[in-house]
Design a protein around this motif. Structure first.
Motif, mmCIF file in Angstrom:
data_model
loop_
_atom_site.group_PDB
_atom_site.id
_atom_site.type_symbol
_atom_site.label_atom_id
_atom_site.label_comp_id
_atom_site.label_asym_id
_atom_site.label_seq_id
_atom_site.Cartn_x
_atom_site.Cartn_y
_atom_site.Cartn_z
ATOM 1 N N ARG A 1 -7.422 -0.333 14.336
ATOM 2 C CA ARG A 1 -7.981 -0.276 12.981
ATOM 3 C C ARG A 1 -7.002 0.460 12.073
ATOM 4 N NH1 ARG A 1 -8.157 1.909 8.392
ATOM 5 N NH2 ARG A 1 -8.760 3.971 9.027
ATOM 6 N N ARG B 1 9.460 2.458 15.189
ATOM 7 C CA ARG B 1 9.213 3.117 16.476
ATOM 8 C C ARG B 1 7.766 3.612 16.605
ATOM 9 N NH1 ARG B 1 12.137 5.930 20.543
ATOM 10 N NH2 ARG B 1 13.561 4.216 20.221
ATOM 11 N N LEU C 1 7.889 12.812 12.917
ATOM 12 C CA LEU C 1 6.443 12.987 12.790
ATOM 13 C C LEU C 1 6.006 14.257 13.521
ATOM 14 C CD1 LEU C 1 5.372 9.264 13.353
ATOM 15 C CD2 LEU C 1 5.589 10.466 11.187
ATOM 16 N N ASN D 1 9.739 7.005 0.503
ATOM 17 C CA ASN D 1 9.657 7.402 1.899
ATOM 18 C C ASN D 1 10.307 6.394 2.822
ATOM 19 O OD1 ASN D 1 8.203 9.907 1.811
ATOM 20 N ND2 ASN D 1 6.563 8.687 0.902
ATOM 21 N N SER D 2 11.186 5.605 2.290
ATOM 22 C CA SER D 2 11.831 4.589 3.111
ATOM 23 C C SER D 2 12.812 5.261 4.062
ATOM 24 C CB SER D 2 12.589 3.610 2.224
ATOM 25 O OG SER D 2 13.683 4.274 1.638
ATOM 26 N N PRO D 3 13.139 4.581 5.149
ATOM 27 C CA PRO D 3 14.164 5.083 6.061
ATOM 28 C C PRO D 3 15.441 5.430 5.299
ATOM 29 C CG PRO D 3 13.127 3.129 6.979
ATOM 30 C CD PRO D 3 12.534 3.323 5.614
ATOM 31 N N THR E 1 0.797 8.332 8.682
ATOM 32 C CA THR E 1 2.167 8.268 9.207
ATOM 33 C C THR E 1 3.175 8.446 8.076
ATOM 34 O OG1 THR E 1 1.402 6.781 10.947
ATOM 35 C CG2 THR E 1 3.760 6.861 10.561
ATOM 36 N N VAL E 2 2.914 7.782 6.965
ATOM 37 C CA VAL E 2 3.812 7.895 5.821
ATOM 38 C C VAL E 2 3.766 9.315 5.246
ATOM 39 C CG1 VAL E 2 4.308 6.999 3.510
ATOM 40 C CG2 VAL E 2 3.582 5.436 5.329
ATOM 41 N N GLN F 1 6.693 -3.431 5.145
ATOM 42 C CA GLN F 1 6.631 -2.282 4.249
ATOM 43 C C GLN F 1 7.924 -1.474 4.363
ATOM 44 O OE1 GLN F 1 3.392 -1.243 1.528
ATOM 45 N NE2 GLN F 1 3.857 -2.942 2.821
ATOM 46 N N PHE F 2 8.571 -1.285 3.281
ATOM 47 C CA PHE F 2 9.831 -0.526 3.156
ATOM 48 C C PHE F 2 11.013 -1.301 3.749
ATOM 49 C CE2 PHE F 2 6.739 3.093 3.310
ATOM 50 C CZ PHE F 2 6.910 3.515 2.012
ATOM 51 N N ALA F 3 12.134 -1.181 3.048
ATOM 52 C CA ALA F 3 13.359 -1.866 3.480
ATOM 53 C C ALA F 3 14.219 -0.935 4.327
ATOM 54 C CB ALA F 3 14.155 -2.328 2.264
ATOM 55 N N GLN G 1 12.138 8.659 14.776
ATOM 56 C CA GLN G 1 10.890 8.696 13.996
ATOM 57 C C GLN G 1 9.808 9.553 14.663
ATOM 58 O OE1 GLN G 1 8.752 5.026 13.290
ATOM 59 N NE2 GLN G 1 7.968 5.712 11.321
ATOM 60 N N ASP G 2 9.694 9.451 15.987
ATOM 61 C CA ASP G 2 8.721 10.293 16.703
ATOM 62 C C ASP G 2 8.949 11.773 16.420
ATOM 63 O OD1 ASP G 2 7.958 7.982 17.923
ATOM 64 O OD2 ASP G 2 9.035 8.395 19.786
ATOM 65 N N GLY H 1 0.840 -1.180 0.000
ATOM 66 C CA GLY H 1 0.000 0.000 0.000
ATOM 67 C C GLY H 1 0.877 1.232 0.000
ATOM 68 N N SER H 2 1.527 1.467 1.120
ATOM 69 C CA SER H 2 2.368 2.660 1.233
ATOM 70 C C SER H 2 3.564 2.606 0.296
ATOM 71 C CB SER H 2 2.856 2.807 2.680
ATOM 72 O OG SER H 2 1.750 3.026 3.533
ATOM 73 N N ASN H 3 4.139 1.455 0.151
ATOM 74 C CA ASN H 3 5.357 1.322 -0.654
ATOM 75 C C ASN H 3 5.011 1.016 -2.108
ATOM 76 O OD1 ASN H 3 7.958 1.064 -1.505
ATOM 77 N ND2 ASN H 3 8.501 -0.643 -0.156
ATOM 78 N N THR I 1 -7.946 8.322 7.224
ATOM 79 C CA THR I 1 -6.623 8.471 7.847
ATOM 80 C C THR I 1 -5.592 7.528 7.237
ATOM 81 O OG1 THR I 1 -7.281 6.887 9.568
ATOM 82 C CG2 THR I 1 -7.473 9.222 10.105
ATOM 83 N N THR I 2 -6.073 6.487 6.568
ATOM 84 C CA THR I 2 -5.102 5.519 6.045
ATOM 85 C C THR I 2 -5.158 5.327 4.533
ATOM 86 O OG1 THR I 2 -6.591 3.678 6.631
ATOM 87 C CG2 THR I 2 -4.888 4.255 8.214
ATOM 88 N N ARG J 1 3.170 -8.119 8.600
ATOM 89 C CA ARG J 1 3.034 -7.151 7.521
ATOM 90 C C ARG J 1 4.337 -6.376 7.369
ATOM 91 N NH1 ARG J 1 0.042 -5.488 3.086
ATOM 92 N NH2 ARG J 1 0.135 -3.240 2.861
#
Lengths: 644, 644
Positions: B395, B327, A539, A448-450, A427-428, B310-312, A535-536, A140-142, A420-421, B308
């Motif tokens: 959710r 995190r 965001l 948006n990967s690390p 978050t992404v 997502q992203f490497a 990460q906190d 989804g996100s990736n 929201t998703t 699940r």
């Protein structure tokens, strides 16, 4: 005071106020409203499809298309009209978004003239209902790692679309389960020589004229969801489905008859994000729809709180007090109203940004496009979070009455819950905002990967944060007038508020940049650990940025008012937005020496006082949202028992 | 480590663990589960009614009755079994709660032997389905001001039940719209001489044997709600409905053949609250059901987060990371799991308290009864808030998959949503908790109006706060061992955590008492203003109290563990609960000089570290909830794609 609402409405309505007014006064106000009675999922789907088709008679879709594509290029009007649908049945909003925004947007923005000519008229008039098949079960996100493939077969000059793994199934696709005849399928494009060119979009017919799945296409039904019962989400799987090469939406990457791939953009990652960027209107529209639904909920809960009474005050005889009399209730509703004002104004600014960029038809400066994407991502994340939290709060503020489906709050909550998703997980999206800020919108053509986040942070400078805002001049002037911080009422001063917002954003961003720069110098295994520990902050930095965007939008709106009661009221609402936001983050301000304990308590008290002072104007404040009662429904919440 | 789950389960299961185990191993595990496919509201109602009737074969209802009433007086077992229903279809939980808990509870607790003999057997075996008709359209929280009247007619020796105003309509009544044959109706009792005796309860037949409404009874259907589709909520109106005088549930207030009213309790307000107090099991059961539903949601979201991807990560090749690696995701799920542990343990304590009090069959010391009520109110408010927030978070943590109805999270959210406002609105319940603390459970026989709150506060002393806790000895010992506050790791020390919790509660309570005492001395018009300005503090004090109850329950559980890996793990979970709670309120601690900015940042960091350290054990932590997969449903969340 009561006649102030229209003046506030004019301010909130923004540049495309005329679009809003026309829809409010629509000859058939129920054109967008939820079904008059509870329907089964199948019935609701049919109802929503019929509503969608009736919308094709309006100019929702064509306003969103460039003149060269048969549209009127009034992009701002199109998105504003879409926002207004958010006061009606959210199933229609999403279904229309899929058809006109996502499916239509893919053809318009990723296709070339032959696609425009062949498909846009049917997209607009509803004779060609379509899907936007991006999300897969596994990704989804990736999006860059989608697994569906689209391989050019030189022999037949066709594109072969395949779902190679269970995870590559297209999932949650709107219009798929019942109505869609064609899908814009995102897939890894592979040319005949076996070389991969990254994700591109191919038009694939999925149903024939009789509504049967096309050969090789397996269509599934997602069935019941947490909301949006009128939207027919489903799954799509492709077993060697062949389409003509011409079905490749080739604006940013095409294959010629000889099988050679070419693209106006050399770098694959940059190409991918350019393609994705053209679809930004979807996020803007979701943010708008979320805002409208939130304002509906706030209007319902506020009007209920003004007539619902419970418990008497001391010495006041037996007459019970309205819910709005209570501090706890004021503190729930009024800051949420203030934030909705801020979001509506910031959304208007965002729509203007989009309108300008879209007006260049792809020729806008790249930096403007990147800024628009980051702003859209941030406003979408914040607006949908606000929607979910606020509608939930409104439901609870109406007690048992709030739980009755006929009073709409539970449907508003359930229908907007997925906001929201979807269209980017919040978050992404917030990470995308932070990345934009860290890189000043240069070269942000990475995922948006690390990995990508770390690579970029090392180039950060915070210097230009301020200059980048639209109202920079005004903001600088206001900040310059800030009083001394130990002033008794310092936090009521706009300049001080702005400083606090900006300071938080800047400090958080600098901290994140420092940490990620360390990650960039570290061994790969350490790099992720350092990223993850930050990460906190990442965001929080993004949220702090959007908070400031909201406050600046409110400041600009106050500035345009002539002195008088409207300006005073809007000024108080701005104060409430600013102080309640500072209150929410006051731990941070205390930890970083930006607020003393005394000032922090003063902020809390200030929020309480503003809530109390604004409570008598609560009806006016929600009336300014100008939502017709016919759209609101819920007579049980709108008026006292027996008053009708 | 993996074999630690059963040991944790034993701790979490508590005194009535055997009841939980029996239900987990039930020969028909789907007996309590949601319908296998989506049903219409009418079908779901029929399904739930059938499930309810099948439950009558178990000992859910009879365990909750005293031996003299044909029960087994295993009150704790009864409430624990009810809690386990919360892992199944919440419609059944609520429908069973209405029948066995509310309707049955009214007869058992407010009635006398003649009512027990006549009605309890039918209540237990399901041949007499009933309603609990308390809430009215105009009055929910303020039960003392219900408007329905029950007037004794000396001539016919009947009680005449009337709904005198539109607002006096009974509303949202479970079992009313479809199934109920009799209603326990709360009404203002008026004796033949015209004197009012306050709210009492009268049994009123509402449907005849053919299911038609009885003469004078108007039954409405609330129709669709935000959730709980299997519960037939409806409205009841009474137009001069006559029932025999014997139908008055007269344990706390009766009328004799001569028309004379008598009661064992002289004071009307005290009588009312004594009657209401006997119904405390409803709140305890709602808290339990909310806890179970929350644990289901956490299990689903945690297991999804563990497979699940997502992203490497940088340098780690193309393999993507699990959601749980991030995190932001850890910080969503793990503190919620820790709080669920605390709530489950505190709920077990509460059920034990209830079991002891109920064992006295009305003869328990009044102070114990009042304490039980306050504790039940507080745990209910906090557990249902946690449920709504946590299930929503779960959710969102599952993205699009979380929005599919088949994955259950949206139904768990929708069904439990009303828990925050029914069986006592949470805001009102927290005020009740604060009142109890202010008055040390003496003479709390007044309503929750501002008036009553103010009157009581002047008698406050904070002295006995500590002594009142069940684990007082242990807690004192732990606190005595607290390190110096500038210790580098001070906040990981249990004694320091306990001090911080207690200090917050005590300071907030003292502040509220001071303010309300001022209100008591003020003019009536000022009194409400002063109360209202303190309402936030009042609610915060109540929450702080319950937070401490939760922490103490966890401390006691850790203490019972032998040294070893289980104790260590539970100790970490307790740390996470403590630190994440302190983190949430760190602004208060900073404002009141209880944490330095440095210590506050250390708390944030500590939460992050605990989340990271516990993430590898997340599966074990939710496995300890021991919810059978068959009840959880949602295979799409439980296992990776293609693993089945």
């Amino acid at each position: 005071m009561d006649d102030l609402a229209p003046a506030l409405t004019r301010i909130l309505d923004g540049r495309w106020g005329e679009v809003r007014r026309r829809l409010r006064e629509h000859e058939d106000p129920m054109r967008f409203a939820p079904p008059p009675e509870r329907l089964s999922m199948e019935e609701h789907r049919a109802f929503t499809t019929a509503q969608l088709l009736s919308l094709t008679g309006e100019d929702f879709a064509s306003a969103g298309l460039a003149t060269g594509m048969g549209g009127s290029a009034d992009f701002g009007a199109s998105v504003t009209a879409f926002e207004m649908l958010g006061h009606g049945d959210l199933s229609l909003l999403v279904k229309a978004g899929v058809q006109f925004g996502l499916f239509g947007g893919a053809i318009a923005n990723l296709g070339t003239e032959r696609h425009h000519t062949a498909y846009l008229p049917g997209m607009v008039d509803g004779s060609l209902l379509g899907c936007f098949a991006m999300t897969e079960t596994g990704h989804g996100s990736n999006v860059q790692h989608l697994e569906t493939t689209a391989t050019h077969d030189l022999g037949t000059d066709e594109i072969v679309v395949r779902s190679p793994t269970p995870g590559s199934q297209k999932n949650y696709i709107g219009n798929a389960a019942r109505d869609g005849r064609m899908a814009a399928v995102f897939a890894q494009l592979v040319s005949a020589d076996g070389e991969g060119h990254g994700v591109h979009c191919v038009l694939v017919p999925i149903r024939d004229g009789q509504g049967h799945p096309m050969p090789g296409v397996t269509i599934g039904d997602n069935g019941a969801k947490g909301g949006l019962p009128g939207v027919d989400n489903g799954t799509l799987e492709f077993d060697e489905v062949r389409v003509p090469r011409a079905n490749l939406l080739g604006r940013y990457g095409d294959i010629d008859a000889g099988g050679t791939y070419s693209s106006p953009i050399d770098d694959a990652s940059r190409r991918f994000f350019t393609m994705l960027g053209t679809l930004v209107r979807g996020r803007i529209s979701v943010a708008g729809g979320a805002g409208a639904a939130t304002r509906s909920a706030l209007t319902l809960a506020t009007r209920y709180a003004l007539h619902r009474r419970q418990f008497a005050a001391p010495g006041d005889g037996e007459e019970e007090l309205t819910l709005m009399s209570y501090r706890a209730h004021q503190r729930k509703l009024l800051p949420a109203i203030a934030r909705s004002y801020a979001l509506m104004l910031a959304q208007n600014d965002l729509v203007e940004m989009m309108h300008e960029v879209a007006g260049h038809e792809g020729g806008a400066p790249e930096e403007h496009q990147r800024e628009l994407e980051a702003r859209a991502a941030g406003i979408k994340a914040v607006a949908t979070r606000h929607a979910t939290d606020t509608i939930q709060m409104c439901r609870e503020a109406c007690g048992g009455a709030g739980y009755m489906a006929s009073n709409r709050l539970t449907d508003l909550k359930a229908d907007t819950d997925v906001f929201t998703t979807f269209e980017g997980d919040n978050t992404v999206l917030l990470q995308l905002v932070a990345k934009g800020l860290l890189t000043e919108f240069q070269e942000t053509f990475e995922d948006n990967s690390p990995r990508a986040m770390i690579a970029f942070a090392s180039r950060f400078t915070a210097s230009s944060i301020l200059e980048r805002t639209p109202a920079a001049g005004l903001i600088s002037r206001l900040m310059a007038r800030a009083p001394s911080t130990d002033d008794d009422d310092a936090e009521r001063h706009r300049g001080r508020q702005l400083s606090l917002f900006l300071d938080r954003e800047k400090h958080l961003l600098e901290g994140v940049a420092l940490r990620l720069a360390k990650a960039a110098r570290a061994e790969p295994t350490d790099a992720f650990r350092i990223f993850n520990n930050a990460q906190d902050h990442l965001l929080a930095a993004a949220e702090a940025h959007i908070d400031r965007v909201l406050l600046e939008a409110m400041c600009a709106a106050v500035e345009t008012c002539e002195e008088g009661p409207v300006a005073e009221l809007l000024d108080d609402v701005t104060d409430l937005f600013a102080l309640s936001t500072i209150e929410r983050h006051r731990a941070w301000y205390l930890e970083h020496g930006r607020l003393t304990p005394t000032a922090s308590k003063r902020v809390i008290r200030g929020v309480g006082v503003l809530c109390k002072d604004l409570a008598p104007h609560a009806r006016l404040l929600v009336d300014a949202f100008a939502i017709p009662d016919a759209w609101l429904g819920a007579p049980g919440l709108l008026e006292p028992l027996g008053s009708a």
